[in-house]
Design an enzyme around this catalytic site. Structure first.
Site, PDB file in Angstrom:
ATOM      1  CG  ASP A 141      -6.665   2.625  -0.744  1.00 16.27           C
ATOM      2  OD1 ASP A 141      -6.270   2.585  -1.294  1.00 16.27           O
ATOM      3  OD2 ASP A 141      -7.730   1.680   0.042  1.00 16.27           O
ATOM      4  CG  HIS A 149      -4.588   0.231   3.824  1.00 17.99           C
ATOM      5  ND1 HIS A 149      -4.098   0.415   2.707  1.00 17.99           N
ATOM      6  CD2 HIS A 149      -5.556   0.980   2.998  1.00 17.99           C
ATOM      7  CE1 HIS A 149      -4.410   0.163   1.948  1.00 17.99           C
ATOM      8  NE2 HIS A 149      -5.331   0.606   2.196  1.00 17.99           N
ATOM      9  CB  CYS A 209      -0.882  -0.228   1.156  1.00 17.57           C
ATOM     10  SG  CYS A 209      -0.238  -0.234   3.138  1.00 17.57           S
TER      11      CYS A 209
END
Length: 199
Positions: free
Chosen positions: A151, A135, A91
């Site tokens: 995202d 995250h 991520c």
């Protein structure tokens, strides 16, 4: 500890000059291929939302791989190395590459880190959040909307952010390995034990 969430809180729809300048900054002379890509995307997409969609489409359709064991980025231009070389990351890689692309295209952007998900314990009535739930994502400034959450990991590995999965690790070939939430008697006993130990 107890927490409260205000998902519908209003954000200021004005972006000050100092904040805009800070959220557009990039190191001079770094990642020239990424800057060139951002310039070509900007030339093709005058609208910020369309440009944003084009970057997410690139992540989704090109051979990028989400993995917890990416190769090291050792060069002077790590975003170039990731976007045009290794194409393998987790991520933080996708959030930082996305943010650099947005900034280079003239869209204020920032990286956000926190936690996503967790394990609800119905016996103790609490949510257990672990480091495995860490995250990173991004926010971009869009006129008339303010800061908007994006995202980029979801474009590459939707399962990482859409389903209640517990990320175990990635296989040597880059595939993700997940442990699904088990509602068996054994799992419930484990939750009971966790609750007793934690209380």
């Amino acid at each position: 500890y107890d927490v409260r969430s205000f998902p519908d809180a209003l954000t200021d729809l004005r972006l000050g000059r100092l904040t805009r300048t800070m959220e557009l900054r990039l190191p001079e002379g770094r990642n020239p291929e990424t800057v060139e890509l951002a310039n070509s995307l900007r030339a093709a997409h005058g609208d910020d939302r369309e440009l944003l969609k084009a970057v997410l489409t690139r992540f989704r359709e090109e051979p990028y791989v989400y993995t917890m064991q990416p190769p090291a980025l050792r060069g002077a231009h790590p975003v170039d190395e990731f976007l045009f070389g290794t194409r393998r990351g987790f991520c933080e890689h996708f959030a930082s590459a996305f943010t650099v692309l947005m900034r280079a295209a003239g869209i204020p952007a920032r990286i956000v880190t926190g936690y996503q998900g967790g394990e609800f314990n119905p016996i103790g009535d609490f949510l257990r959040v672990r480091q495995a739930d860490a995250h990173a994502w991004a926010e971009v400034w869009l006129e008339n909307n303010g800061w908007v959450r994006v995202d980029p990991t979801a474009a590459v590995a939707p399962g990482r952010v859409e389903r209640p999965l517990d990320l175990a690790d990635s296989a040597s070939d880059g595939r993700l390995l997940f442990r699904f939430d088990d509602k068996s008697m054994l799992s419930r006993m484990g939750l009971q034990a966790k609750w007793l130990i934690d209380s």
